[in-house]
Scaffold this active site. Structure first.
Site, short mmCIF file in Angstrom:
data_model
loop_
_atom_site.label_atom_id
_atom_site.label_comp_id
_atom_site.label_asym_id
_atom_site.label_seq_id
_atom_site.Cartn_x
_atom_site.Cartn_y
_atom_site.Cartn_z
N SER A 98 0.85 -1.20 0.00
CA SER A 98 0.00 0.00 0.00
C SER A 98 0.88 1.25 0.00
O SER A 98 1.64 1.48 0.93
CB SER A 98 -0.90 0.00 1.24
OG SER A 98 -1.36 1.31 1.46
N HIS A 139 -1.26 -1.37 -4.33
CA HIS A 139 -2.51 -1.04 -3.66
C HIS A 139 -2.59 0.48 -3.46
O HIS A 139 -1.74 1.06 -2.80
CB HIS A 139 -2.57 -1.78 -2.31
CG HIS A 139 -3.86 -1.63 -1.58
ND1 HIS A 139 -4.97 -2.39 -1.86
CD2 HIS A 139 -4.21 -0.81 -0.56
CE1 HIS A 139 -5.95 -2.04 -1.05
NE2 HIS A 139 -5.52 -1.07 -0.25
N ASP A 148 -4.75 3.55 -2.01
CA ASP A 148 -5.82 3.91 -1.08
C ASP A 148 -6.33 5.31 -1.39
O ASP A 148 -5.59 6.27 -1.28
CB ASP A 148 -5.29 3.86 0.35
CG ASP A 148 -5.04 2.43 0.80
OD1 ASP A 148 -6.01 1.65 0.82
OD2 ASP A 148 -3.88 2.09 1.07
N MET A 193 -9.06 8.23 -0.49
CA MET A 193 -9.94 8.65 0.62
C MET A 193 -10.50 10.03 0.33
O MET A 193 -9.86 10.83 -0.36
CB MET A 193 -9.13 8.70 1.92
CG MET A 193 -8.42 7.41 2.24
SD MET A 193 -7.48 7.56 3.76
CE MET A 193 -6.65 5.97 3.76
N HIS A 235 -8.38 0.93 -3.98
CA HIS A 235 -9.30 0.75 -2.86
C HIS A 235 -9.95 2.10 -2.58
O HIS A 235 -9.32 2.99 -2.01
CB HIS A 235 -8.48 0.23 -1.66
CG HIS A 235 -9.25 0.11 -0.38
ND1 HIS A 235 -8.63 -0.05 0.84
CD2 HIS A 235 -10.58 0.10 -0.13
CE1 HIS A 235 -9.54 -0.14 1.78
NE2 HIS A 235 -10.73 -0.05 1.23
N MET A 268 -12.12 4.49 -0.68
CA MET A 268 -12.79 4.73 0.61
C MET A 268 -13.49 6.08 0.49
O MET A 268 -13.11 7.07 1.13
CB MET A 268 -11.75 4.73 1.74
CG MET A 268 -11.26 3.33 2.05
SD MET A 268 -9.70 3.36 2.95
CE MET A 268 -8.58 3.35 1.56
N MET A 314 -11.39 -5.78 5.64
CA MET A 314 -10.59 -4.81 6.39
C MET A 314 -10.27 -5.37 7.78
O MET A 314 -11.18 -5.76 8.51
CB MET A 314 -11.34 -3.48 6.55
CG MET A 314 -11.54 -2.68 5.28
SD MET A 314 -10.02 -2.26 4.40
CE MET A 314 -9.10 -1.35 5.64
N ASP A 337 -6.56 -6.37 4.46
CA ASP A 337 -5.94 -5.05 4.48
C ASP A 337 -6.03 -4.45 5.88
O ASP A 337 -7.12 -4.27 6.42
CB ASP A 337 -6.71 -4.17 3.47
CG ASP A 337 -6.11 -2.79 3.29
OD1 ASP A 337 -5.04 -2.50 3.84
OD2 ASP A 337 -6.75 -1.99 2.57
C1 DX5 Z 1 -6.30 1.75 5.51
C2 DX5 Z 1 -5.85 1.34 4.14
C3 DX5 Z 1 -4.74 0.38 4.13
C4 DX5 Z 1 -3.47 0.88 4.79
C5 DX5 Z 1 -2.78 -0.32 5.32
O1 DX5 Z 1 -7.45 2.49 5.38
O2 DX5 Z 1 -6.92 0.72 3.44
O3 DX5 Z 1 -4.47 -0.09 2.82
O4 DX5 Z 1 -2.62 1.57 3.93
O5 DX5 Z 1 -1.67 0.08 6.05
P1 DX5 Z 1 -0.98 -0.90 7.11
O6 DX5 Z 1 -0.52 -2.12 6.37
O7 DX5 Z 1 0.14 -0.06 7.63
O8 DX5 Z 1 -2.01 -1.21 8.16
ZN ZN Z 2 -6.43 -0.23 1.48
#
Ligand code: DX5
Ligand code: ZN
Length: 216
Positions: free
Chosen positions: A6, A31, A33, A35, A64, A66, A135, A173
């Protein structure tokens, strides 16, 4: 087993360096993320930055989302060359329609579940999904601690997939490292996402190699 580092935990002032490292690594996917500060209390990567990143990365993009109303960004993520686009169950009133729109745009479609959402809620849509993202932290931030109940969810989902003879992948994740990754693989996960475990380690290339060597 597939590994998707990620980028959220990468060094944002030197993203180029981390992208080159991932290109040389044994990682399977990138990956990403995304947001919006509404669905989750954080804002991560914006679209202009993702457009640039997607030109440099040589690994399939595992996005991903969010965000609320994720259907609005389907065309943009298609244009970035996204391999698999995952939306949150909790953000979609008309989940089936959104999944069909992602597939019509030529991408693989995934659904992410927050820690409190039971896997059984996907029973009637599972055959349409290429991936389910479980998650193991509350989404929004990297570096949080692993929520152990996610293991049982993965095991139950694995059973549902086997019972229906489906090929849906299970991705996990949040708080994934060598130890929790091992437990997740044993519970039935196919894809591990790892942020902090990779990017905050002294030698990310080596760490990727070690995670890829996890056996059941
Ligand atoms: C959290 C993200 C994850 C995050 C994971 O909302 O979806 O992908 O980057 O990070 P680690 O592996 O550090 O928990
Ligand atoms: Zn993620």
């Amino acid at each position: 087993m597939l590994l998707a580092p990620s980028l959220l935990s990468a060094d944002f002032l030197h993203l180029d360096k981390d992208i080159q490292m991932l290109n040389r690594s044994e990682a399977d996917w990138l990956h990403l993320d995304v947001m919006d500060g509404v669905f989750v209390p954080n804002i991560s990567l914006g679209l202009p930055l993702i457009a640039q990143l997607s030109k440099q990365i040589r690994k399939p993009i595992d996005a991903h989302l969010m965000i609320v109303e994720p259907q609005k960004l389907i065309p943009q993520f298609r244009d970035f060359g996204t391999h698999i686009l995952t939306v949150h169950y909790e953000a979609c009133t008309h989940l089936h329609r959104v999944i069909m729109q992602i597939k019509e745009a030529g991408m693989k479609a995934g659904v992410a579940l927050n820690p409190h959402t039971p896997v059984e809620t996907l029973t009637d849509i599972l055959p349409d999904l290429d991936l389910v993202l479980i998650m193991s932290v509350n989404p929004g931030f990297g570096g949080q601690s692993f929520i152990p109940q996610a293991l049982n969810k993965v095991a139950r989902l694995r059973q549902m997939i086997e019972d229906d003879q489906l090929e849906t992948l299970i991705e996990v994740d949040g708080g994934i490292n060598l130890e929790t990754g091992q437990l997740m693989i044993e519970a039935g996960a196919d894809v591990l996402v790892a942020g902090n475990a990779v990017f905050k380690s002294p030698d990310p290339l080596k760490t990727i190699q070690k995670i890829k060597r996890i056996q059941t």
